[in-house]
Design an enzyme around this catalytic site. Sequence first.
Site, PDB file in Angstrom:
ATOM      1  N   GLY A  19     -14.173  -3.548   0.383  1.00  0.00           N
ATOM      2  CA  GLY A  19     -15.508  -3.019   0.699  1.00  0.00           C
ATOM      3  C   GLY A  19     -15.948  -1.926  -0.265  1.00  0.00           C
ATOM      4  O   GLY A  19     -17.115  -1.877  -0.680  1.00  0.00           O
TER       5      GLY A  19
ATOM      6  N   ARG B 162       0.817  -1.217   0.000  1.00  0.00           N
ATOM      7  CA  ARG B 162       0.000   0.000   0.000  1.00  0.00           C
ATOM      8  C   ARG B 162       0.851   1.269   0.000  1.00  0.00           C
ATOM      9  O   ARG B 162       0.433   2.287  -0.548  1.00  0.00           O
ATOM     10  CB  ARG B 162      -0.963   0.002   1.191  1.00  0.00           C
ATOM     11  CG  ARG B 162      -2.084  -0.984   0.940  1.00  0.00           C
ATOM     12  CD  ARG B 162      -3.109  -0.947   2.022  1.00  0.00           C
ATOM     13  NE  ARG B 162      -4.287  -1.675   1.584  1.00  0.00           N
ATOM     14  CZ  ARG B 162      -5.169  -2.231   2.401  1.00  0.00           C
ATOM     15  NH1 ARG B 162      -5.015  -2.117   3.706  1.00  0.00           N
ATOM     16  NH2 ARG B 162      -6.212  -2.858   1.925  1.00  0.00           N
TER      17      ARG B 162
ATOM     18  N   LYS C 254     -20.381 -16.378   1.368  1.00  0.00           N
ATOM     19  CA  LYS C 254     -21.774 -16.209   1.769  1.00  0.00           C
ATOM     20  C   LYS C 254     -22.601 -15.418   0.775  1.00  0.00           C
ATOM     21  O   LYS C 254     -22.126 -14.454   0.185  1.00  0.00           O
ATOM     22  CB  LYS C 254     -21.821 -15.461   3.095  1.00  0.00           C
ATOM     23  CG  LYS C 254     -21.252 -16.218   4.251  1.00  0.00           C
ATOM     24  CD  LYS C 254     -21.854 -15.661   5.510  1.00  0.00           C
ATOM     25  CE  LYS C 254     -20.863 -15.440   6.601  1.00  0.00           C
ATOM     26  NZ  LYS C 254     -21.066 -14.201   7.307  1.00  0.00           N
TER      27      LYS C 254
ATOM     28  N   GLY D 165     -11.585  -8.381  -1.655  1.00  0.00           N
ATOM     29  CA  GLY D 165     -10.298  -8.561  -0.989  1.00  0.00           C
ATOM     30  C   GLY D 165      -9.718  -9.951  -1.178  1.00  0.00           C
ATOM     31  O   GLY D 165      -8.559 -10.113  -1.574  1.00  0.00           O
TER      32      GLY D 165
HETATM   33  P1  ADP Z   1     -14.143 -11.395  -1.529  1.00  0.00           P
HETATM   34  O1  ADP Z   1     -13.325 -10.979  -0.328  1.00  0.00           O
HETATM   35  O2  ADP Z   1     -13.320 -11.518  -2.758  1.00  0.00           O
HETATM   36  O3  ADP Z   1     -15.370 -10.558  -1.710  1.00  0.00           O
HETATM   37  P2  ADP Z   1     -15.475 -13.436  -0.006  1.00  0.00           P
HETATM   38  O4  ADP Z   1     -14.978 -12.806   1.252  1.00  0.00           O
HETATM   39  O5  ADP Z   1     -16.922 -13.343  -0.303  1.00  0.00           O
HETATM   40  O6  ADP Z   1     -14.628 -12.905  -1.267  1.00  0.00           O
HETATM   41  O7  ADP Z   1     -15.155 -14.997  -0.006  1.00  0.00           O
HETATM   42  C1  ADP Z   1     -13.884 -15.527   0.158  1.00  0.00           C
HETATM   43  C2  ADP Z   1     -13.928 -16.786   0.998  1.00  0.00           C
HETATM   44  O8  ADP Z   1     -14.861 -17.713   0.492  1.00  0.00           O
HETATM   45  C3  ADP Z   1     -12.599 -17.490   1.001  1.00  0.00           C
HETATM   46  O9  ADP Z   1     -12.035 -17.380   2.280  1.00  0.00           O
HETATM   47  C4  ADP Z   1     -12.945 -18.931   0.648  1.00  0.00           C
HETATM   48  O10 ADP Z   1     -12.272 -19.882   1.432  1.00  0.00           O
HETATM   49  C5  ADP Z   1     -14.435 -18.992   0.885  1.00  0.00           C
HETATM   50  N1  ADP Z   1     -15.087 -20.054   0.102  1.00  0.00           N
HETATM   51  C6  ADP Z   1     -15.053 -20.241  -1.227  1.00  0.00           C
HETATM   52  N2  ADP Z   1     -15.709 -21.362  -1.572  1.00  0.00           N
HETATM   53  C7  ADP Z   1     -16.188 -21.918  -0.433  1.00  0.00           C
HETATM   54  C8  ADP Z   1     -16.941 -23.087  -0.128  1.00  0.00           C
HETATM   55  N3  ADP Z   1     -17.333 -23.926  -1.082  1.00  0.00           N
HETATM   56  N4  ADP Z   1     -17.244 -23.316   1.169  1.00  0.00           N
HETATM   57  C9  ADP Z   1     -16.837 -22.463   2.136  1.00  0.00           C
HETATM   58  N5  ADP Z   1     -16.130 -21.355   1.926  1.00  0.00           N
HETATM   59  C10 ADP Z   1     -15.804 -21.068   0.647  1.00  0.00           C
HETATM   60 MG    MG Z   2     -13.617 -11.269   1.759  1.00  0.00          MG
END
Ligand code: ADP
Ligand code: MG
Length: 393
Positions: free
Chosen positions: A373, A35, A201, A350
């Site tokens: 975010g 950063r 989620k 992220g």
């Molecule tokens: P971002 O930060 O890119 O928006 P998220 O925070 O929504 O992404 O999701 C990332 C997390 O989702 C990772 O830590 C990953 O391990 C988890 N993940 C991906 N696929 C699965 C799954 N099938 N079951 C549980 N967790 C999952």
């Molecule tokens: Mg995330």
Amino acid sequence: MKKTIRDYELEGKRVIIRVDFNVPMKDGIIQDDTRILASLETIKYAIKKGARVILFSHLGKVKEVSDLEKNNLYPVSVRLGELLEKSVLFSSKTRGVELEKMVSSLQDGDVLLVQNTRYEDLNGKKESGCDEKLAEYWASLGEVFINDAYGTCHRAHASNVGIGKLLPNGVGFLVEKELCKLEKIMQENTHPFVVVMGGAKVSDKIKVIENLILKCDKLLIGGGMAYTFLKASGYDIGCSIVDDDCLDFCQNILNQYGDKIVLPVDNIVSCSLESEQCEVKMIKDMNCPDMGLDIGPKTVSLFCQELKYAKRVIMNGPMGCFENFKYADGTKAIYDFITLNHIKTLIGGGDSASSVNKLSDPDKFYHISTGGGATLEYLEGKELPGISVIYEK
Ligand code: ADP
Ligand code: MG
């Protein structure tokens, strides 16, 4: 178009730049200076133009007195000095005579870093609550305000929105690039426009789904969130992650936009993340204790079939638990297909950004958005307060 740092005469001016120096820090040692490196272009430009640079940033969260020392920005001023190859002044306080003296003795091209803006959160959440008096005080130290902290643009804090309201303002190079890439890919009228979503989620992403489903031609859903959609479609998803509170939402989306949505047909299952064993299984054959942890090879083919014709792609959320190498193949296969076929793709989120760094080559993508975010709120179709406050050209 927003005004930028290039739109101002900076020579001899006290220029406040809100940067993002929220680096991982352990016992006063910076663990990753990405950063700080990312902020250099804007800071160097201001120095070259003869500005008297005043930098503000937050670092971590400050809720109690014991949070002060571990979130002291001093080590950042030292690292910044090394990178700029010049000494960087540091004010250990966020206000007061000492800071004011340092500001008034700045010469053209000097750089001063002010202590962590969140030190003011101890004092009744003045920074995070966008306290007017604090913003007035900080703004009184400068003559021009530049916002280059993209990662906090979705927050209305005193050090971005507060100061921004009170001074002639613009964005720095980092924020300009983020906005330009996001605006272009969202607004260009090329189709098919494919959105790929994954991650843990559904509940975190409801608004993103609601906004993007209206604009895209296809929505490919993998990762953990796919299981809530699969359950809503009537499948037994075994012991996979599920957001039961979002079943109605998923059902409605599927009823309304079912022809746009592509869900996994197979996946990699195990009885737990820690177990050594895992196998490929069709979704229709799932039952407990099967836990789906990555998309399977047939799903990869199905998704690539849609991606093949895409003119632009937005991807948010990994396709599996990529942190564990056993469940990284699905995400990697999608990245490989995108980069091999030069498909114009913006990655947001992220964890998604770190999955690209781990599994692929970030330079081969149209853009990897740095603000987790902030980018998600942008993709929700929201106005970011840290951007709204900046003048239009
Ligand atoms: P971002 O930060 O890119 O928006 P998220 O925070 O929504 O992404 O999701 C990332 C997390 O989702 C990772 O830590 C990953 O391990 C988890 N993940 C991906 N696929 C699965 C799954 N099938 N079951 C549980 N967790 C999952
Ligand atoms: Mg995330």
